[in-house]
Write an enzyme that holds these catalytic residues in place. Sequence first.
Site, PDB file in Angstrom:
ATOM      1  N   PHE A   1     -19.622 -13.370  12.304  1.00  0.00           N
ATOM      2  CA  PHE A   1     -20.488 -14.093  11.366  1.00  0.00           C
ATOM      3  C   PHE A   1     -21.578 -14.870  12.105  1.00  0.00           C
ATOM      4  O   PHE A   1     -22.759 -14.815  11.729  1.00  0.00           O
ATOM      5  CB  PHE A   1     -19.628 -15.045  10.533  1.00  0.00           C
ATOM      6  CG  PHE A   1     -20.397 -15.982   9.647  1.00  0.00           C
ATOM      7  CD1 PHE A   1     -20.758 -15.614   8.357  1.00  0.00           C
ATOM      8  CD2 PHE A   1     -20.745 -17.258  10.086  1.00  0.00           C
ATOM      9  CE1 PHE A   1     -21.465 -16.494   7.529  1.00  0.00           C
ATOM     10  CE2 PHE A   1     -21.447 -18.135   9.280  1.00  0.00           C
ATOM     11  CZ  PHE A   1     -21.801 -17.747   7.997  1.00  0.00           C
ATOM     12  N   ASP A   2     -21.218 -15.608  13.141  1.00  0.00           N
ATOM     13  CA  ASP A   2     -22.190 -16.421  13.884  1.00  0.00           C
ATOM     14  C   ASP A   2     -23.309 -15.563  14.469  1.00  0.00           C
ATOM     15  O   ASP A   2     -24.494 -15.874  14.342  1.00  0.00           O
ATOM     16  CB  ASP A   2     -21.501 -17.172  15.025  1.00  0.00           C
ATOM     17  CG  ASP A   2     -20.452 -18.151  14.544  1.00  0.00           C
ATOM     18  OD1 ASP A   2     -19.550 -17.732  13.784  1.00  0.00           O
ATOM     19  OD2 ASP A   2     -20.526 -19.323  14.923  1.00  0.00           O
ATOM     20  N   THR A   3     -22.898 -14.479  15.133  1.00  0.00           N
ATOM     21  CA  THR A   3     -23.882 -13.612  15.774  1.00  0.00           C
ATOM     22  C   THR A   3     -24.826 -12.998  14.753  1.00  0.00           C
ATOM     23  O   THR A   3     -26.051 -12.990  14.939  1.00  0.00           O
ATOM     24  CB  THR A   3     -23.170 -12.491  16.552  1.00  0.00           C
ATOM     25  OG1 THR A   3     -22.322 -13.071  17.550  1.00  0.00           O
ATOM     26  CG2 THR A   3     -24.173 -11.572  17.213  1.00  0.00           C
TER      27      THR A   3
END
Length: 415
Positions: A201-203
């Site tokens: 999700f972050d990437t």
Amino acid sequence: MTDTATAAHECDPDDAVLTPVLDVVIPVYNEERDLGVCVRRLHEFLGDGFPFSARITIADNASTDTTLAVAQGLADELDDVHVVHLDRKGRGRALRAVWEASDAQVVAYMDVDLSTDLNALLPLVAPLVSGHSDLAIGTRLAKSSRVVRGPKREFISRSYNLILKASLQARFSDAQCGFKAMRTDVGQLVLPLVQDGEWFFDTELLVIAERAGLRIHEVPVDWIDDPDSRVDIIDTARKDLRGIWRLGRALATGRLPINELRIAIGREPLVEGVPLGMVGQVVRFGIVGVISTLAFMVLYLVLQPLTGAQAANFLALLITAIGNTTANRAFTFGVRGSSKAVSHQIQGLLIFVFTWFLTSGSLFALHHWAPGAAVHLQLFVLVVANLVATLIRFIALRWVFRNAVGGSRAAENVA
């Protein structure tokens, strides 16, 4: 895809900040032991001179131990502590559920182990509150960061970020640091495009934001790794690589509406009278133009002895025009996927016809005034004519790809 999230606690309005500047989310899964220590320490830090009003939201994503009960007890005990429970596991799902529903100006998250020194929270949030930046991330890979962790995790982290730079042209330094923040209004536009609900999700969020032209602020952090981390490194790495492949393919095929997102969040041109993005387009167009000119010269020199000057000029221009339109479509103006590709090529060929008339006319004039002109002089005249046509070609291609480059005007019309 939507995920069910339920608010497990609502604070008394008389005792809580109803619309805080900052909403700090702590995503947890089976963290009954560490949750209390984390929340009390963070709550004390926020109440001890932190300059912005803040709320702590514990996002329990399908814990199977007593984490939810511990979270509810903390919410009953401490002001401005909320609890949200999700029925499905996944850190990304938890963050999305809270961030999309938050009424705060800025949303953030940190890992429950508080590996990051909390003194980095204000430098993380301040550029977002001021409006200078859109996202902010902690980085453990800056020269001024101070990090304590094992060589295995250090190697994995640096390798992963090198893969991101090579495969997705990412410019941010640390995708996986569990210490990030974002302006809520920006999140409302970007989060719907993020598909992953777990560790990638972050990437995915950062890559999409970066491609859309959002400003990402990086804060060097002091970081002490939690030796008790229960992250499955092998499984996470496998899912991350699969996510990189999926995201890269979506960007290459145009399935991600990056241009529309850029328009929705577009900024005014830095120089009055210069359309948004034109400087970069001129540079990229110039690179494509140099390569096309070199290709034209090689083709002309090869074909001229076989077909004669006019036919060689026509064939060399036709071949390079097709390649030029394709390259400028993707590289200069960022148009991806097959949508309208044939239409763009047809319009590119119309530009080619004009270029051909200009260059063939120059060649005709040369043969009229100097019938015995050497092939090198012919090539010189053609290159000069091509340079004259280049400016007109750039203007014409900006019109062909106007839906991709008209961001400054369209942004003014976005409500």
